[in-house]
Scaffold this motif. Structure first.
Motif, PDB file in Angstrom:
ATOM      1  N   VAL A   1       0.740  -1.266  -0.062  1.00 15.47           N
ATOM      2  CA  VAL A   1       0.221  -0.451  -0.091  1.00 15.47           C
ATOM      3  C   VAL A   1       0.636   0.973   0.297  1.00 15.47           C
ATOM      4  O   VAL A   1       0.808   2.232  -0.627  1.00 15.47           O
ATOM      5  CB  VAL A   1      -1.643  -0.072   1.385  1.00 15.47           C
ATOM      6  N   GLU A   2       2.188   1.777   1.045  1.00 15.69           N
ATOM      7  CA  GLU A   2       2.614   2.601   0.601  1.00 15.69           C
ATOM      8  C   GLU A   2       3.611   2.541  -0.424  1.00 15.69           C
ATOM      9  O   GLU A   2       3.671   3.783  -0.814  1.00 15.69           O
ATOM     10  CB  GLU A   2       4.214   2.187   2.151  1.00 15.69           C
TER      11      GLU A   2
ATOM     12  N   GLU B   1     -11.004  -2.899  -0.550  1.00 13.04           N
ATOM     13  CA  GLU B   1     -11.596  -4.097  -1.808  1.00 13.04           C
ATOM     14  C   GLU B   1     -10.468  -4.244  -2.388  1.00 13.04           C
ATOM     15  O   GLU B   1     -10.663  -5.777  -3.080  1.00 13.04           O
ATOM     16  CB  GLU B   1     -12.975  -4.009  -2.076  1.00 13.04           C
ATOM     17  N   GLN B   2      -9.713  -3.509  -2.924  1.00 13.59           N
ATOM     18  CA  GLN B   2      -8.528  -4.210  -3.675  1.00 13.59           C
ATOM     19  C   GLN B   2      -7.125  -4.760  -3.222  1.00 13.59           C
ATOM     20  O   GLN B   2      -6.587  -5.407  -3.532  1.00 13.59           O
ATOM     21  CB  GLN B   2      -7.921  -2.893  -4.074  1.00 13.59           C
TER      22      GLN B   2
ATOM     23  N   ALA C   1      -4.674  -9.173  -1.490  1.00 13.45           N
ATOM     24  CA  ALA C   1      -4.342 -10.081  -0.120  1.00 13.45           C
ATOM     25  C   ALA C   1      -5.131 -11.941  -0.090  1.00 13.45           C
ATOM     26  O   ALA C   1      -4.440 -13.213  -0.053  1.00 13.45           O
ATOM     27  CB  ALA C   1      -5.161  -9.815   1.165  1.00 13.45           C
ATOM     28  N   GLY C   2      -6.347 -11.985  -1.485  1.00 10.11           N
ATOM     29  CA  GLY C   2      -6.896 -13.259  -1.657  1.00 10.11           C
ATOM     30  C   GLY C   2      -7.508 -13.699  -0.667  1.00 10.11           C
ATOM     31  O   GLY C   2      -7.851 -14.960  -0.556  1.00 10.11           O
TER      32      GLY C   2
ATOM     33  N   LYS D   1      -8.947   0.831   5.465  1.00 12.68           N
ATOM     34  CA  LYS D   1      -9.183   1.679   4.974  1.00 12.68           C
ATOM     35  C   LYS D   1      -8.616   2.635   5.554  1.00 12.68           C
ATOM     36  O   LYS D   1      -7.861   3.375   4.755  1.00 12.68           O
ATOM     37  CB  LYS D   1     -10.631   2.037   4.768  1.00 12.68           C
ATOM     38  N   TRP D   2      -8.683   2.585   6.871  1.00 16.01           N
ATOM     39  CA  TRP D   2      -8.124   4.058   7.403  1.00 16.01           C
ATOM     40  C   TRP D   2      -6.084   3.792   6.847  1.00 16.01           C
ATOM     41  O   TRP D   2      -5.713   5.129   6.935  1.00 16.01           O
ATOM     42  CB  TRP D   2      -7.714   3.966   8.975  1.00 16.01           C
ATOM     43  N   VAL D   3      -5.232   2.417   6.487  1.00 16.67           N
ATOM     44  CA  VAL D   3      -4.577   2.461   6.479  1.00 16.67           C
ATOM     45  C   VAL D   3      -4.082   3.304   5.058  1.00 16.67           C
ATOM     46  O   VAL D   3      -3.229   4.015   4.666  1.00 16.67           O
ATOM     47  CB  VAL D   3      -4.092   1.054   7.005  1.00 16.67           C
ATOM     48  N   ILE D   4      -4.627   2.714   4.760  1.00 15.62           N
ATOM     49  CA  ILE D   4      -4.626   3.458   2.899  1.00 15.62           C
ATOM     50  C   ILE D   4      -4.953   4.801   2.568  1.00 15.62           C
ATOM     51  O   ILE D   4      -4.045   5.562   2.453  1.00 15.62           O
ATOM     52  CB  ILE D   4      -5.860   2.246   2.014  1.00 15.62           C
ATOM     53  N   GLN D   5      -5.875   5.479   3.135  1.00 13.67           N
ATOM     54  CA  GLN D   5      -6.074   5.906   3.588  1.00 13.67           C
ATOM     55  C   GLN D   5      -4.962   7.366   4.437  1.00 13.67           C
ATOM     56  O   GLN D   5      -4.649   8.262   3.857  1.00 13.67           O
ATOM     57  CB  GLN D   5      -7.287   7.051   4.381  1.00 13.67           C
ATOM     58  N   ARG D   6      -4.041   6.937   5.219  1.00 11.98           N
ATOM     59  CA  ARG D   6      -3.377   7.457   5.779  1.00 11.98           C
ATOM     60  C   ARG D   6      -1.991   7.579   4.903  1.00 11.98           C
ATOM     61  O   ARG D   6      -1.540   8.732   4.519  1.00 11.98           O
ATOM     62  CB  ARG D   6      -2.892   7.296   6.688  1.00 11.98           C
ATOM     63  N   CYS D   7      -2.018   6.163   4.324  1.00 11.46           N
ATOM     64  CA  CYS D   7      -0.613   6.427   3.237  1.00 11.46           C
ATOM     65  C   CYS D   7      -0.722   6.914   2.222  1.00 11.46           C
ATOM     66  O   CYS D   7       0.059   8.055   1.716  1.00 11.46           O
ATOM     67  CB  CYS D   7      -0.650   4.957   2.507  1.00 11.46           C
TER      68      CYS D   7
END
Length: 233
Positions: free
Chosen positions: A140-141, A150-151, A156-157, A176-182
């Protein structure tokens, strides 16, 4: 400690006037020697400010996302938005080690060695799920095209619900939070690059519906629009 710890860090300061340093938290847990203890910093969902006064230093370890779980041996979600003494949650006394680490005469190499010794004494387990999640967050980073949970579940399968459960348990916060923070950290990198920033194009690249969407998200995080923040920085 390489399977569990991403890097060690040290901050030194010396000043007459107090210095306030804003920090945008990442999706990782930190262990830091400060105030006479080893303190575990759970994921902080909000930007916070540290005030540095006088002369001092802090030595810390930044864990790979999900990889403090093998030390804690329970859900990392219990640490979210909290700072707690390490000995209270890991079960290994931290006071003597913290005192040793806060000695200003120690070299960086000595401090890393001391932190390694304490972490080794906690006997973390090899945990396949922890390492898989760490690799997933690294993806993600590095990959700006990942903008939705969802992506990430597809990568991750696993189902979205399974991914959410694993993130809550191991990382301490949802995907979701992790993706948004990245993606917010990508904005921070752009505004600190010293180069002109086309915020409309950046918003599209990072998965925001438009520039106002990016502006609202950034302002909610740091308190000012990205262009204002860039000029101040």
């Amino acid at each position: 400690m390489r399977p569990w710890v991403d890097y060690y860090w040290r901050v030194r300061w010396e000043g007459i006037e107090p210095h306030e340093q804003p920090v945008i938290p990442q999706s990782r847990i930190h262990l830091a020697a400060e105030e006479g203890r080893l303190l575990v910093h759970g994921i902080n969902r909000r930007t916070f400010t540290r005030t540095l006064t006088g002369t001092g230093h802090v030595i810390g370890a930044s864990f790979r996302p999900g990889c403090f779980r093998p030390f804690l041996r329970q859900s990392v979600r219990t640490l979210t938005d909290r700072v707690v003494p390490a000995g209270d949650v890991v079960g290994v006394d931290d006071v003597e080690t913290a005192e040793w680490l806060l000695d200003p005469s120690r070299s960086d190499e000595q401090l890393v060695d001391g932190m390694n010794r304490w972490l080794s004494s906690a006997q973390p387990a090899d945990d396949r799920v922890a390492f898989e999640l760490a690799d997933l967050v690294s993806r993600v980073e590095a990959d700006r095209t990942v903008v939705r949970a969802e992506q990430l579940a597809a990568i991750a399968g696993v189902s979205l619900r399974t991914l959410q459960r694993r993130f809550d348990d191991y990382v301490g916060i949802g995907p979701k939070w992790v993706i948004q923070r990245c993606r917010m950290l990508d904005v921070a990198a752009a505004v600190h690059s010293g180069q002109p920033v086309d915020f409309a194009s950046l918003a599209t690249e990072l998965g925001f519906s438009d520039q106002p969407h990016l502006t609202r998200a950034w302002t909610a995080l740091v308190g000012s629009p990205p262009a204002t923040y860039r000029n101040r920085a």
